[in-house]
Design an enzyme around this catalytic site. Sequence first.
Site, PDB file in Angstrom:
ATOM      1  N   SER A 241       0.830  -1.219   0.000  1.00 57.52           N
ATOM      2  CA  SER A 241       0.000   0.000   0.000  1.00 57.52           C
ATOM      3  C   SER A 241       0.860   1.263   0.000  1.00 57.52           C
ATOM      4  O   SER A 241       0.545   2.243  -0.694  1.00 57.52           O
ATOM      5  CB  SER A 241      -0.968   0.003   1.186  1.00 57.52           C
ATOM      6  N   HIS A 271      -1.865  -8.925   1.888  1.00 57.96           N
ATOM      7  CA  HIS A 271      -1.571  -7.650   2.574  1.00 57.96           C
ATOM      8  C   HIS A 271      -2.744  -7.351   3.520  1.00 57.96           C
ATOM      9  O   HIS A 271      -3.060  -8.184   4.380  1.00 57.96           O
ATOM     10  CB  HIS A 271      -1.328  -6.579   1.506  1.00 57.96           C
ATOM     11  N   HIS A 318       5.757 -12.760   7.347  1.00 54.76           N
ATOM     12  CA  HIS A 318       5.981 -11.374   6.916  1.00 54.76           C
ATOM     13  C   HIS A 318       7.172 -11.330   5.971  1.00 54.76           C
ATOM     14  O   HIS A 318       8.104 -12.126   6.110  1.00 54.76           O
ATOM     15  CB  HIS A 318       6.248 -10.456   8.122  1.00 54.76           C
ATOM     16  N   ARG A 327       2.899  -4.765  16.789  1.00 55.28           N
ATOM     17  CA  ARG A 327       1.503  -4.301  16.627  1.00 55.28           C
ATOM     18  C   ARG A 327       0.536  -5.406  17.079  1.00 55.28           C
ATOM     19  O   ARG A 327      -0.550  -5.123  17.582  1.00 55.28           O
ATOM     20  CB  ARG A 327       1.243  -3.922  15.162  1.00 55.28           C
ATOM     21  N   ASP A 373      -2.248  -8.498  11.580  1.00 54.68           N
ATOM     22  CA  ASP A 373      -3.616  -8.934  11.263  1.00 54.68           C
ATOM     23  C   ASP A 373      -4.081 -10.113  12.093  1.00 54.68           C
ATOM     24  O   ASP A 373      -5.272 -10.439  12.083  1.00 54.68           O
ATOM     25  CB  ASP A 373      -3.701  -9.277   9.775  1.00 54.68           C
TER      26      ASP A 373
HETATM   27  N1  HAX Z   1       1.195 -19.917   5.852  1.00 57.56           N
HETATM   28  C1  HAX Z   1       1.578 -20.819   4.929  1.00 57.56           C
HETATM   29  N2  HAX Z   1       2.639 -20.621   4.109  1.00 57.56           N
HETATM   30  C2  HAX Z   1       3.338 -19.497   4.255  1.00 57.56           C
HETATM   31  C3  HAX Z   1       3.019 -18.543   5.237  1.00 57.56           C
HETATM   32  C4  HAX Z   1       1.888 -18.781   6.038  1.00 57.56           C
HETATM   33  N3  HAX Z   1       1.466 -17.895   6.943  1.00 57.56           N
HETATM   34  N4  HAX Z   1       3.915 -17.534   5.147  1.00 57.56           N
HETATM   35  C5  HAX Z   1       4.757 -17.852   4.155  1.00 57.56           C
HETATM   36  N5  HAX Z   1       4.397 -19.046   3.610  1.00 57.56           N
HETATM   37  C6  HAX Z   1       5.013 -19.705   2.479  1.00 57.56           C
HETATM   38  C7  HAX Z   1       4.964 -18.822   1.244  1.00 57.56           C
HETATM   39  O1  HAX Z   1       3.679 -18.894   0.623  1.00 57.56           O
HETATM   40  C8  HAX Z   1       6.088 -19.377   0.432  1.00 57.56           C
HETATM   41  O2  HAX Z   1       5.647 -20.585  -0.155  1.00 57.56           O
HETATM   42  P1  HAX Z   1       6.137 -21.039  -1.628  1.00 57.56           P
HETATM   43  O3  HAX Z   1       7.629 -21.110  -1.534  1.00 57.56           O
HETATM   44  O4  HAX Z   1       5.459 -22.326  -1.821  1.00 57.56           O
HETATM   45  O5  HAX Z   1       5.672 -19.973  -2.567  1.00 57.56           O
HETATM   46  C9  HAX Z   1       7.133 -19.736   1.500  1.00 57.56           C
HETATM   47  O6  HAX Z   1       6.393 -19.909   2.716  1.00 57.56           O
HETATM   48  C10 HAX Z   1       8.193 -18.681   1.702  1.00 57.56           C
HETATM   49  O7  HAX Z   1       7.545 -17.460   1.981  1.00 57.56           O
HETATM   50  P2  HAX Z   1       8.261 -16.359   2.883  1.00 57.56           P
HETATM   51  O8  HAX Z   1       9.528 -15.964   2.210  1.00 57.56           O
HETATM   52  O9  HAX Z   1       8.336 -16.813   4.285  1.00 57.56           O
HETATM   53  O10 HAX Z   1       7.190 -15.192   2.858  1.00 57.56           O
HETATM   54  P3  HAX Z   1       6.990 -14.054   1.757  1.00 57.56           P
HETATM   55  O11 HAX Z   1       7.907 -12.926   2.081  1.00 57.56           O
HETATM   56  O12 HAX Z   1       7.051 -14.596   0.379  1.00 57.56           O
HETATM   57  O13 HAX Z   1       5.481 -13.623   2.007  1.00 57.56           O
HETATM   58  C11 HAX Z   1       3.613 -13.075   3.360  1.00 57.56           C
HETATM   59  C12 HAX Z   1       5.113 -12.883   3.149  1.00 57.56           C
HETATM   60  C13 HAX Z   1       3.144 -12.135   4.429  1.00 57.56           C
HETATM   61  C14 HAX Z   1       2.867 -12.748   2.065  1.00 57.56           C
HETATM   62  C15 HAX Z   1       3.363 -14.554   3.777  1.00 57.56           C
HETATM   63  O14 HAX Z   1       4.004 -14.818   4.991  1.00 57.56           O
HETATM   64  C16 HAX Z   1       1.881 -14.906   3.884  1.00 57.56           C
HETATM   65  O15 HAX Z   1       1.275 -15.255   2.848  1.00 57.56           O
HETATM   66  N6  HAX Z   1       1.286 -14.836   5.102  1.00 57.56           N
HETATM   67  C17 HAX Z   1      -0.127 -15.083   5.284  1.00 57.56           C
HETATM   68  C18 HAX Z   1      -0.949 -13.900   4.796  1.00 57.56           C
HETATM   69  C19 HAX Z   1      -0.790 -12.716   5.738  1.00 57.56           C
HETATM   70  O16 HAX Z   1      -0.918 -12.833   6.954  1.00 57.56           O
HETATM   71  N7  HAX Z   1      -0.550 -11.543   5.165  1.00 57.56           N
HETATM   72  C20 HAX Z   1      -0.431 -10.290   5.942  1.00 57.56           C
HETATM   73  C21 HAX Z   1       1.014  -9.824   6.067  1.00 57.56           C
HETATM   74  C22 HAX Z   1       1.150  -8.552   6.855  1.00 57.56           C
HETATM   75  C23 HAX Z   1       0.506  -7.424   6.144  1.00 57.56           C
HETATM   76  O17 HAX Z   1       0.903  -6.942   5.113  1.00 57.56           O
HETATM   77  N8  HAX Z   1      -0.599  -6.990   6.679  1.00 57.56           N
HETATM   78  O18 HAX Z   1      -1.337  -6.076   6.056  1.00 57.56           O
END
Ligand code: HAX
Length: 440
Positions: A241, A271, A318, A327, A373
Amino acid sequence: MGYVKNRFKEVADQLAAEIKTLLQEHGETSLGEVTLAQAYQGARGIPALVTETSLLDSNEGIRFRGYSIPELREKLPKVDGGIEPTPEGLFYLLLTGDMPTDEDAGHISTTWARRSHVPNHVFEVIEALPVTTHPMTQFCAAILALQTESKFAKAYADGISKKEYWDYTYEDAMTLIARLPRVAAYIYRRKYKDGKHIQPDGMLDWSANFAHMMGFDDNQFKELMRLYLTIHSDHEGGNVSAHATHLVGSALSDPYLSFCAGMTGLAGPLHGLANQEVIRWIEELQANLGTQEPTKEQIAEYIKKTLSEGKVVPGYGHAVLRKTDPRFVAQMEFAKKHCPDDATVKTVWNVYEVAPPILESTGKIKNPWPNVDAHSGALLKHYGLLEEDFYTVLFGVSRALGVLASLCWDRALGFPIERPKSFTTEWAKAQVAKAGKATA
Ligand code: HAX
């Protein structure tokens, strides 16, 4: 000019001069190299953005102008009788870098209250959408409808000098922030309360008035809103964002257009929409097991099931953080004080105990800890804000503070249009081959 605007201009001019010298003397200093993996994997860790308002440490979490969340809760101005910080004070801090006095925060509060009138056509635009439209889509449409009010767009069309961009950006940012609670509350009442709207109360602070217009007059909920709207505001510049707002703003799209871009990004489930997804996931867990308070063993099984279905566990992980998000902790502390016996809140805490080792054991999730979140939905449900698909709008209202303060800085510092270099895989392979030859 108002004194907050004067103060902003003063600190911005000073920093602009410092940056000029820094670039003249050290412009060629390398900040590190970019690897192929970074370019393909979401540009993680590449220091290529300047954001003055906040800085994220992967272990410690966010600091707003150098202050941690616990420090902000202690030091930022409060309303009479309140103990949580006000977003008005936080905005002053983000904008100027100075810890505000009560008077400074009060000045922002009065300014926003004075500017909060939303033109009628904005409500007409919202009304033109089917009531079933997701609240974030309604919110984005309303922000675009508000754009008719942009002073920046008008001034640009009239041919202002570059030196004045910051001034109109500031004015638009203040007006837009002032109007967001009314717009968001309108969407809430339209979608969930049969369109029975509640008029603003100009005597209340920004957060309390927002709560009031949604239909919540409980003082504890108003305190929760002050905390919520403060801690969701900013998370340095690289999150979707913030980055989207900055990027679109760099084309000199006005603050309304730029902020809308940020909000369409916040609406993604990885996000901001994660706050909606978390509570849905918890409620599905409760429904599947037929209990409001599943045991830790049951939660563990459910997490494993989610992972085995190839889904993410929302609220965990994250891109930058590597520890529990402060937070999340701030919200947990609020819940411990005000609603420690709430079954869903207790389930959030049990997930917190159970999830990290399971996520860690996958060997691929870099951060097994909860993010912002993971907790918010349970608190909102506790106070009766039950409609989870509205939760990201609350996040969006808060995020306006950070990204619009940053947009003021972008224009005050005269940042150019953003345009990083992209490449094809063929080009990447050629670079790899060249590097191979060089080391052979
Ligand atoms: N559950 C399951 N798998 C997860 C995970 C979770 N909570 N977090 C990461 N992974 C997976 C990824 O999908 C990725 O899988 P692939 O290799 O198969 O693609 C792997 O673990 C490596 O990911 P990472 O390097 O640890 O995490 P990223 O930096 O790529 O992504 C995210 C960060 C926040 C998008 C990710 O942790 C996620 O999808 N979390 C769940 C959704 C979430 O809570 N989002 C909110 C984040 C905070 C925010 O912005 N709030 O607004």
